[in-house]
Design an enzyme around this catalytic site. Structure first.
Site, PDB file in Angstrom:
ATOM      1  N   GLU A   9     -30.037   3.636 -11.407  1.00 38.52           N
ATOM      2  CA  GLU A   9     -30.923   4.417 -12.255  1.00 38.52           C
ATOM      3  C   GLU A   9     -31.944   3.522 -12.972  1.00 38.52           C
ATOM      4  OE1 GLU A   9     -26.712   6.191 -12.932  1.00 38.52           O
ATOM      5  OE2 GLU A   9     -27.614   4.318 -12.181  1.00 38.52           O
ATOM      6  N   HIS A  46     -28.184  -1.124 -12.832  1.00 39.52           N
ATOM      7  CA  HIS A  46     -27.691  -0.055 -11.971  1.00 39.52           C
ATOM      8  C   HIS A  46     -28.854   0.639 -11.255  1.00 39.52           C
ATOM      9  CE1 HIS A  46     -23.598   0.485 -14.221  1.00 39.52           C
ATOM     10  NE2 HIS A  46     -23.785  -0.740 -13.773  1.00 39.52           N
ATOM     11  N   GLU A 102      -6.374  -2.945  10.256  1.00 36.55           N
ATOM     12  CA  GLU A 102      -6.621  -2.861  11.686  1.00 36.55           C
ATOM     13  C   GLU A 102      -5.374  -3.123  12.532  1.00 36.55           C
ATOM     14  OE1 GLU A 102     -10.052  -4.814  13.135  1.00 36.55           O
ATOM     15  OE2 GLU A 102     -11.383  -3.941  11.648  1.00 36.55           O
TER      16      GLU A 102
END
Length: 362
Positions: free
Chosen positions: A50, A48, A292
């Protein structure tokens, strides 16, 4: 302090859309007034943000300060808990922009850090951080993808002329913005009528080398299997899913032979059961969907209350024509008082156009 969190947010923004089903997170480690480590979310199973920042900082992380855009995880998943690594590294202080809505975390990570004597702070640049994790928040708490309805209209609310011509309603800046929306979404969804009328490629492009572009899953809602196997989108890289209530004959065989993922779902009132489709996408860990069009598909999504966010590009032009198409069809409401009103609305100027962005909160 704000500058460090802004740096962490910029790192998260660069990888937005590439980390699913994990949220995009940025982190920096600061020691003596200087950044000594940076990190950002990678693909699932990788360290991750961190951990990446702590590894780069090395021993400089001890008694340092960590700035992270989302509360560090405190549970085992594909990777070990980040909180354990933060404590082991000797970080003295952690600033979190927002708490993680994941029920397995949701304040528990901050609480573990506090118990270990780490000073914690929550809320710096919170609004921007929430936007970065809005799809994660919806998916992790409901199992359903975060749905963004995107359309471009003239000042009189038309998406095409009476002959169906729609290129181009918006200018180049708005179209670049739209491509970035595609790149940061797990999937792009359109109806079969849009495929037949516009023959879009549905790719994501950017002229900014700093932006990490990817090709999201392209989802075609096609109740009767009318998608032509000669469509341009089949010539582009990336995966394609066709959601149909029935599909047979030459077109169906050609699509399957081409490697297209054709999924049969229950039929709704007049098309594919859109709720069943969203549930299927959630099961496949699709956390965000950019829709869309066309008007029939968007109308069904609004009628079912499945849209979370709207991005509407408005061009300063008048198209006119009672036969010209509008962006949202469906049943709609009977009274203006019943209309869906967006909240947290903001307006961005994309000369010569504007973008109106808001949330469909009950």
């Amino acid at each position: 302090m704000v500058a460090y969190m802004e740096k962490a947010l910029s790192l998260a923004q660069l990888v937005l859309g590439t980390t699913s089903p994990n949220p995009a997170v940025g982190a920096v480690v600061v020691k003596g007034g200087a950044i000594v480590g940076e990190g950002w979310t990678k693909s699932p199973g990788q360290p991750h943000a961190e951990i990446m920042a702590l590894r780069q900082a090395g021993t400089a992380a001890r008694d340092g300060t960590l700035f992270v855009t989302l509360e560090p995880c405190c549970h085992w998943g594909r990777t070990p808990p980040c909180t354990d690594a933060i404590i082991e590294a000797g970080v003295a202080e952690v600033h979190m922009a927002v708490l993680d809505p994941n029920p397995l975390v949701d304040g528990k990570g901050a609480a573990q850090l506090k118990r270990a004597g780490v000073r914690t702070h929550v809320g710096e640049e919170e609004e921007e951080a929430r936007v970065l994790v809005e799809a994660h928040a919806k998916f992790i708490t409901t199992g359903l993808p975060f749905v963004v309805a995107k359309f471009a209209v003239s000042l009189d609310g038309k998406i095409a002329t009476r002959t169906g011509d729609s290129k181009w309603i918006t200018g180049s800046i708005a179209r670049k913005y739209a491509h970035q929306l595609r790149s940061t979404s797990d999937a792009i969804m359109i109806g079969v009528n849009t495929v037949i009328a516009d023959d879009p490629r549905l790719t994501a492009r950017s002229d900014d080398d700093r932006v990490i572009m990817k090709h999201p899953l392209r989802v075609i809602v096609d109740s009767k299997g009318r998608t032509p196997y000669t469509a341009k989108l089949f010539q582009e890289p990336g995966k394609i899913l066709i959601a149909a209530a029935s599909i047979e004959g030459k077109e169906g065989e050609e699509l399957k032979r081409a490697g297209v993922d054709v999924v049969l779902l229950p039929a709704g009132d007049s098309s594919v059961d859109i709720n069943a489709l969203m549930k299927l996408l959630g099961q496949r860990e699709v956390t965000s969907v950019l829709v869309e069009g066309g008007g029939t598909l968007l109308g069904s999504l609004f009628d079912e209350g499945l849209v979370d966010k709207v991005v509407a590009f408005i061009a300063p032009m008048i198209i006119g024509g009672k036969e010209a198409l509008s962006p949202v069809a469906g049943d709609g409401v009977e009274r203006v008082s019943q209309a869906l009103r967006l909240s947290r609305v903001r307006v961005e100027h994309l000369e010569p156009d504007i973008a109106v962005i808001g949330y469909c909160e009950v």
